[in-house]
Design a protein around this motif. Structure first.
Motif, PDB file in Angstrom:
ATOM      1  N   SER A  65       0.863  -1.182   0.000  1.00  0.00           N
ATOM      2  CA  SER A  65       0.000   0.000   0.000  1.00  0.00           C
ATOM      3  C   SER A  65       0.896   1.228   0.000  1.00  0.00           C
ATOM      4  CB  SER A  65      -0.914   0.025   1.228  1.00  0.00           C
ATOM      5  OG  SER A  65      -0.152   0.182   2.409  1.00  0.00           O
ATOM      6  N   GLN A  66       0.289   2.384  -0.194  1.00  0.00           N
ATOM      7  CA  GLN A  66       1.069   3.617  -0.204  1.00  0.00           C
ATOM      8  C   GLN A  66       1.691   3.885   1.156  1.00  0.00           C
ATOM      9  OE1 GLN A  66      -1.092   7.023  -1.584  1.00  0.00           O
ATOM     10  NE2 GLN A  66       0.693   8.372  -1.586  1.00  0.00           N
ATOM     11  N   SER A  67       0.974   3.557   2.225  1.00  0.00           N
ATOM     12  CA  SER A  67       1.498   3.808   3.571  1.00  0.00           C
ATOM     13  C   SER A  67       2.554   2.787   3.974  1.00  0.00           C
ATOM     14  CB  SER A  67       0.359   3.801   4.591  1.00  0.00           C
ATOM     15  OG  SER A  67      -0.303   2.543   4.588  1.00  0.00           O
ATOM     16  N   LYS A  68       2.342   1.519   3.605  1.00  0.00           N
ATOM     17  CA  LYS A  68       3.279   0.473   3.991  1.00  0.00           C
ATOM     18  C   LYS A  68       4.449   0.323   3.032  1.00  0.00           C
ATOM     19  CE  LYS A  68       0.848  -2.983   6.759  1.00  0.00           C
ATOM     20  NZ  LYS A  68       0.504  -4.417   6.830  1.00  0.00           N
ATOM     21  N   GLY A  69       4.239   0.646   1.784  1.00  0.00           N
ATOM     22  CA  GLY A  69       5.282   0.399   0.792  1.00  0.00           C
ATOM     23  C   GLY A  69       5.337  -1.076   0.438  1.00  0.00           C
ATOM     24  N   ARG A  70       6.543  -1.611   0.337  1.00  0.00           N
ATOM     25  CA  ARG A  70       6.707  -3.011  -0.051  1.00  0.00           C
ATOM     26  C   ARG A  70       6.584  -3.942   1.151  1.00  0.00           C
ATOM     27  NH1 ARG A  70      12.240  -3.770  -2.477  1.00  0.00           N
ATOM     28  NH2 ARG A  70      12.782  -2.663  -0.573  1.00  0.00           N
ATOM     29  N   GLY A  71       6.319  -5.206   0.861  1.00  0.00           N
ATOM     30  CA  GLY A  71       6.246  -6.220   1.905  1.00  0.00           C
ATOM     31  C   GLY A  71       6.243  -7.602   1.293  1.00  0.00           C
ATOM     32  N   PHE A  72       6.161  -8.621   2.157  1.00  0.00           N
ATOM     33  CA  PHE A  72       6.168 -10.011   1.699  1.00  0.00           C
ATOM     34  C   PHE A  72       4.739 -10.527   1.534  1.00  0.00           C
ATOM     35  CE2 PHE A  72      10.403 -10.199   3.892  1.00  0.00           C
ATOM     36  CZ  PHE A  72      11.145 -10.414   2.737  1.00  0.00           C
ATOM     37  N   ILE A  73       4.483 -11.149   0.402  1.00  0.00           N
ATOM     38  CA  ILE A  73       3.210 -11.821   0.150  1.00  0.00           C
ATOM     39  C   ILE A  73       3.497 -13.302  -0.107  1.00  0.00           C
ATOM     40  CG2 ILE A  73       1.236 -12.033  -1.416  1.00  0.00           C
ATOM     41  CD1 ILE A  73       1.100  -9.553   0.278  1.00  0.00           C
ATOM     42  N   ALA A  74       2.731 -14.169   0.568  1.00  0.00           N
ATOM     43  CA  ALA A  74       2.892 -15.615   0.355  1.00  0.00           C
ATOM     44  C   ALA A  74       2.405 -15.981  -1.041  1.00  0.00           C
ATOM     45  CB  ALA A  74       2.119 -16.393   1.410  1.00  0.00           C
ATOM     46  N   ILE A  75       3.206 -16.746  -1.759  1.00  0.00           N
ATOM     47  CA  ILE A  75       2.803 -17.195  -3.096  1.00  0.00           C
ATOM     48  C   ILE A  75       2.565 -18.702  -3.136  1.00  0.00           C
ATOM     49  CG2 ILE A  75       3.854 -15.274  -4.340  1.00  0.00           C
ATOM     50  CD1 ILE A  75       6.289 -17.021  -4.841  1.00  0.00           C
ATOM     51  N   HIS A  76       2.867 -19.373  -2.028  1.00  0.00           N
ATOM     52  CA  HIS A  76       2.583 -20.807  -1.870  1.00  0.00           C
ATOM     53  C   HIS A  76       2.076 -21.018  -0.444  1.00  0.00           C
ATOM     54  CE1 HIS A  76       4.505 -21.903  -5.659  1.00  0.00           C
ATOM     55  NE2 HIS A  76       5.549 -21.156  -5.319  1.00  0.00           N
ATOM     56  N   PRO A  77       1.356 -22.109  -0.178  1.00  0.00           N
ATOM     57  CA  PRO A  77       0.942 -22.399   1.197  1.00  0.00           C
ATOM     58  C   PRO A  77       2.166 -22.562   2.089  1.00  0.00           C
ATOM     59  CG  PRO A  77      -0.265 -23.779  -0.360  1.00  0.00           C
ATOM     60  CD  PRO A  77       0.825 -23.107  -1.142  1.00  0.00           C
ATOM     61  N   ILE A  78       2.103 -21.996   3.293  1.00  0.00           N
ATOM     62  CA  ILE A  78       3.215 -22.053   4.248  1.00  0.00           C
ATOM     63  C   ILE A  78       2.699 -22.657   5.540  1.00  0.00           C
ATOM     64  CG2 ILE A  78       4.878 -20.680   5.561  1.00  0.00           C
ATOM     65  CD1 ILE A  78       4.660 -18.553   3.322  1.00  0.00           C
ATOM     66  N   CYS A  79       3.427 -23.641   6.057  1.00  0.00           N
ATOM     67  CA  CYS A  79       3.011 -24.322   7.280  1.00  0.00           C
ATOM     68  C   CYS A  79       3.664 -23.686   8.508  1.00  0.00           C
ATOM     69  CB  CYS A  79       3.398 -25.801   7.225  1.00  0.00           C
ATOM     70  SG  CYS A  79       2.579 -26.708   5.888  1.00  0.00           S
ATOM     71  N   GLU A  80       2.964 -23.753   9.631  1.00  0.00           N
ATOM     72  CA  GLU A  80       3.512 -23.257  10.888  1.00  0.00           C
ATOM     73  C   GLU A  80       4.863 -23.910  11.162  1.00  0.00           C
ATOM     74  OE1 GLU A  80       2.439 -23.170  15.687  1.00  0.00           O
ATOM     75  OE2 GLU A  80       0.952 -23.875  14.224  1.00  0.00           O
ATOM     76  N   GLY A  81       5.846 -23.121  11.560  1.00  0.00           N
ATOM     77  CA  GLY A  81       7.184 -23.630  11.852  1.00  0.00           C
ATOM     78  C   GLY A  81       8.117 -23.666  10.665  1.00  0.00           C
ATOM     79  N   GLU A  82       7.613 -23.372   9.487  1.00  0.00           N
ATOM     80  CA  GLU A  82       8.434 -23.434   8.277  1.00  0.00           C
ATOM     81  C   GLU A  82       9.320 -22.191   8.170  1.00  0.00           C
ATOM     82  OE1 GLU A  82       7.753 -24.151   3.464  1.00  0.00           O
ATOM     83  OE2 GLU A  82       6.068 -24.267   4.884  1.00  0.00           O
ATOM     84  N   ILE A  83      10.572 -22.425   7.804  1.00  0.00           N
ATOM     85  CA  ILE A  83      11.499 -21.317   7.553  1.00  0.00           C
ATOM     86  C   ILE A  83      11.276 -20.824   6.122  1.00  0.00           C
ATOM     87  CG2 ILE A  83      13.909 -20.595   7.388  1.00  0.00           C
ATOM     88  CD1 ILE A  83      13.185 -21.174  10.217  1.00  0.00           C
ATOM     89  N   LEU A  84      10.918 -19.548   5.990  1.00  0.00           N
ATOM     90  CA  LEU A  84      10.587 -19.007   4.675  1.00  0.00           C
ATOM     91  C   LEU A  84      11.827 -18.692   3.858  1.00  0.00           C
ATOM     92  CD1 LEU A  84       7.676 -16.604   5.662  1.00  0.00           C
ATOM     93  CD2 LEU A  84       7.648 -19.062   5.313  1.00  0.00           C
TER      94      LEU A  84
END
Length: 387
Positions: free
Chosen positions: A13-32
């Motif tokens: 968004s304009q206020s936040k700028g850039r960020g990370f968006i998940a492009i695959h399902p991610i499981c709890e405890g997984e190192i991205l």
């Protein structure tokens, strides 16, 4: 072959700028992902008080037993299960010129090629009149524990540019970090030093210029440019902590022991940490700060779905999911520490505004928007102690 990234950087968004968006399902405890920093440095007071760390990767250099003995001031202490200590002193190496310590020849040679050639004093014993030694002494007199920044992180940043074969590439990476206005830069720089030392920025700039002037980044040595460097590390710096004792404890947790032996070991560890708290308080780790190209992109949420971890007990940072994350969701971390997260919305917003210069609009803050604008009792107590 490295695993494919499960997140990508997008404009949020304009206020936040850039960020990370998940492009695959991610499981709890997984190192991205994991990454090494552009630059990293141990805090000066931390090193002064004999918290021994590799001068490059910040891996703890004391054995777990040495670490425990120093922290609880008991030089006869013997830790059980020495096989759980991961430290191998046979691999250690030093700079042949200034005797700075490294955990390995690899770290020594990497540091020399990246920045240490420019920062090496070429002296086996410290000369208080050397420009870099004077710069560190000035900083220690300005910035007492608990430490939040380090002038030597700025020095390493300059030295990294100075030694870079492709200076444009380094500068391009730095250009992607969070940027602030001139007034905000001044506010951050002053906050890092403390209100009583605001006038000392010029002193630091003068000595930094004397020690490390680099034509490629001439603007960094102007008053405005120096403010920008402090703002850069103030808004993007990530704390790094390492401990051989913590690694030993974690390895002990993984031991397959009979129940009675487990109870004995757990009681020993509990008593050890009680003794350490009495003697050393919360200062248990080798501590420093670093700049990470990827990790710094993660936006804040008071209800995060990921956390920063250091899986190798050195400066390599990872982002780990704290719950399942679906494709299309933003991956956020929390910029607040554990105590601050439980405070009122008003207090959280105050901390974020003062330290990171933004107003949080996460789901938790929006849900609590109607709460009274009251400061948490914990923060009020902290303010009273500081005054």
């Amino acid at each position: 072959m490295a695993a494919p990234m499960k997140v990508e950087i997008q404009e949020i968004s304009q206020s936040k700028g850039r960020g990370f968006i998940a492009i695959h399902p991610i499981c709890e405890g997984e190192i991205l992902f994991e990454e090494e920093p552009i630059v990293c440095c141990q805090f000066l007071w931390n090193a002064f008080y004999k918290y021994a760390a590799c001068d490059h990767c910040m891996k703890a250099l004391e054995t777990a037993e040495e670490n425990a003995r120093r922290l609880c001031n008991n030089h006869t202490l013997v830790l059980p299960h020495p096989e759980c200590c991961s430290v191998n002193k046979q691999l250690y190496s030093v700079c042949p010129h200034c005797q700075v310590q490294y955990c390995s020849e690899v770290c020594r040679d990497t540091a020399w090629g990246m920045y240490h050639e420019s920062l090496c004093t070429r002296q086996s014993s410290k000369d208080p009149d050397h420009p870099l030694e004077k710069l560190q002494e000035i900083w220690r007199n300005l910035h007492f524990p608990p430490e939040t920044a380090n002038i030597m992180l700025v020095a390493r940043l300059i030295a990294t540019v100075k030694q870079a074969k492709n200076k444009d590439l380094i500068l391009q990476k730095l250009s992607k970090f969070c940027r602030t206005t001139k007034n905000e830069e001044k506010e951050i720089a002053h906050k890092l030093l403390g209100a009583e030392f605001q006038a000392q920025l010029d002193v630091l700039r003068t000595h930094t210029t004397e020690a490390l002037h680099e034509e490629t980044v001439e603007t960094w040595f102007t008053p405005e440019g120096f403010n920008s460097l402090f703002a850069l590390i103030g808004t993007n710096g990530q704390g790094v902590g390492t401990s051989s004792l913590s690694t030993w404890v974690n390895n002990c947790d993984d031991l397959d022991l009979p129940s009675t032996d487990r109870e004995t070991l757990d009681a020993f560890i509990d008593k050890l940490y009680e003794d350490i708290e009495k003697e050393s308080g919360n200062f248990t780790n080798c501590e420093g700060s670093a700049l990470y190209a990827l990790q710094s992109t993660a936006n804040h949420s008071c209800e995060p779905n990921a956390e920063v971890v250091f899986p190798h007990d050195n400066f390599i940072v990872g982002l780990k999911a704290t719950c399942d994350i679906q494709p299309g969701e933003e991956v956020c971390i929390c910029y607040l520490d554990c105590c601050q997260r439980g405070r009122s919305r008003h207090s959280r917003q105050k901390i974020l505004r003062e330290n990171y210069l933004f107003r949080c609009d996460c789901s938790k803050c929006l849900l609590e928007a109607g709460d009274p604008e009251e400061t948490s009792s914990e923060e009020s107590e902290d303010d009273m102690e500081e005054s």
